[in-house]
Design a protein around this motif. Structure first.
Motif, short mmCIF file in Angstrom:
data_model
loop_
_atom_site.label_atom_id
_atom_site.label_comp_id
_atom_site.label_asym_id
_atom_site.label_seq_id
_atom_site.Cartn_x
_atom_site.Cartn_y
_atom_site.Cartn_z
N GLU A 174 0.96 -1.03 -0.06
CA GLU A 174 -0.18 -0.10 0.12
C GLU A 174 0.86 1.20 -0.09
O GLU A 174 1.67 1.39 0.88
CB GLU A 174 -0.81 -0.04 1.11
N ASP A 176 1.19 5.74 -0.74
CA ASP A 176 0.55 7.10 -1.16
C ASP A 176 1.66 7.91 -1.87
O ASP A 176 2.88 7.69 -1.30
CB ASP A 176 0.21 7.78 0.09
N HIS A 287 -3.15 6.96 -4.39
CA HIS A 287 -3.15 6.00 -3.60
C HIS A 287 -3.40 4.48 -4.24
O HIS A 287 -4.07 4.40 -5.13
CB HIS A 287 -4.62 5.93 -2.75
#
Length: 322
Positions: A174, A176, A287
């Motif tokens: 994950e 950003d 994202h």
């Protein structure tokens, strides 16, 4: 009241490395014999690939013996042999969990005193605190590697994640990315999801990374060269459908909603970039949620590692050669 001195010591050391030094701290899996964590030097703009291995000890018992402003650490020979042949420089870190101080010393032949065939000792100066004043010396210690060695060590560090994939677990990234900043500011969190229990564990957490003037779609492959990287399609599905309706579907003003046209959807998905964000916050932050599979490099590295770990590994000495 019971307290786990080992876990507290690791947490205190993590805090010192992350806040005082501004570097990356990576706790290691328990199967890494005798090494609790790795430090990666961060230049302020990017991770450098320069690494130091840590053995962290904490609790009052490790501070009982002192001599001339030095703390005496005693260990067993099997650990010493392992650390001396380790591919990374190794530091012993003694953590005072009451005062949140960490004292360190590098394990080298000139600093070690052999006590018996089973034990040894080393002096850890009380002036050697893990803080900003130690940065220059620690950078010099970490810099004592060739570029080849740094690249190989990065694969060694990633071995646990490769093994998780090989065992059938999911490895998810994950990330950003602040897209309007030339600094390349962002974050990355690597998670392992057990195929047996579906339990999710954070394996790596970089709350702040910088890759100046680089597109994260390229950065992912540079940071994790052993993986084939793709979007987590199940996770992306709802986001893709919403975006597809906004991009392609007619709007029914009477019903006040978009009309989803199923036959267009797969064609639209095929036209999307292979690596792409699933959403964007206010035009500022992309994202990503990505899934890893082993590529040829990862598969080959695991084969090499198993060979090198084999008890049947044999090397020639000068006496074996005519």
């Amino acid at each position: 009241m019971y307290q786990n001195n080992g876990n507290i010591g690791v947490a205190v050391t993590n805090l010192k490395v992350s806040q005082d030094l501004g570097w990356i701290f990576r706790e290691q899996p328990t199967q890494d014999f005798g090494i609790d964590a790795h430090i990666e030097i961060h230049s302020g703009l990017e991770a450098t690939g320069k690494l130091i291995a840590l053995q962290i000890k904490s609790g009052p018992s490790y501070f009982k013996e002192e001599k001339d402003e030095n703390i005496i650490f005693r260990g067993d020979i099997r650990h010493l042999k392992y650390w001396k042949k380790h591919s990374l420089p190794v530091l012993i870190v003694l953590t005072d969990i009451q005062n949140h101080d960490c004292y360190w010393q590098q394990v080298t032949d000139d600093k070690v005193e052999i006590v018996s065939d089973k034990s040894w000792k080393i002096e850890i100066p009380k002036k050697n605190k893990l803080n900003e004043q130690a940065k220059y010396v620690l950078e010099r210690i970490a810099d004592n590697l060739t570029e080849y060695q740094r690249r190989f060590n990065s694969l060694v560090i990633a071995k646990a994640w490769m093994e998780a994939i090989d065992a059938g677990d999911d490895v998810i990234l994950e990330s950003d990315e602040w897209i309007n900043k030339s600094s390349g500011k962002g974050s990355m969190t690597l998670k392992i999801i057990s195929s047996q229990t579906m339990e999710e564990k954070v394996a790596l957490d970089w709350p702040m990374v910088f890759f100046p003037m680089q597109d994260y779609k390229d950065v992912f492959n540079k940071v994790f060269p052993w993986a084939d990287i793709s979007i987590d399609e199940d996770f992306y599905e709802d986001y893709d459908r919403d975006q597809f309706m906004l991009d392609e579907c007619p709007y029914d003003s009477e019903e006040g909603e978009y009309i989803f046209v199923e036959e267009w959807y797969e064609e639209w998905k095929d036209a999307q970039e292979e690596i792409r964000p699933y959403s964007n916050s206010a035009g500022e932050v992309d994202h990503y949620r990505l899934k890893f599979e082993l590529n040829d490099l990862g598969i080959t590295f695991l084969k090499l590692d198993r060979y090198l770990e084999s008890q049947f590994f044999y090397t020639l000495s000068d006496n074996d050669v005519d």
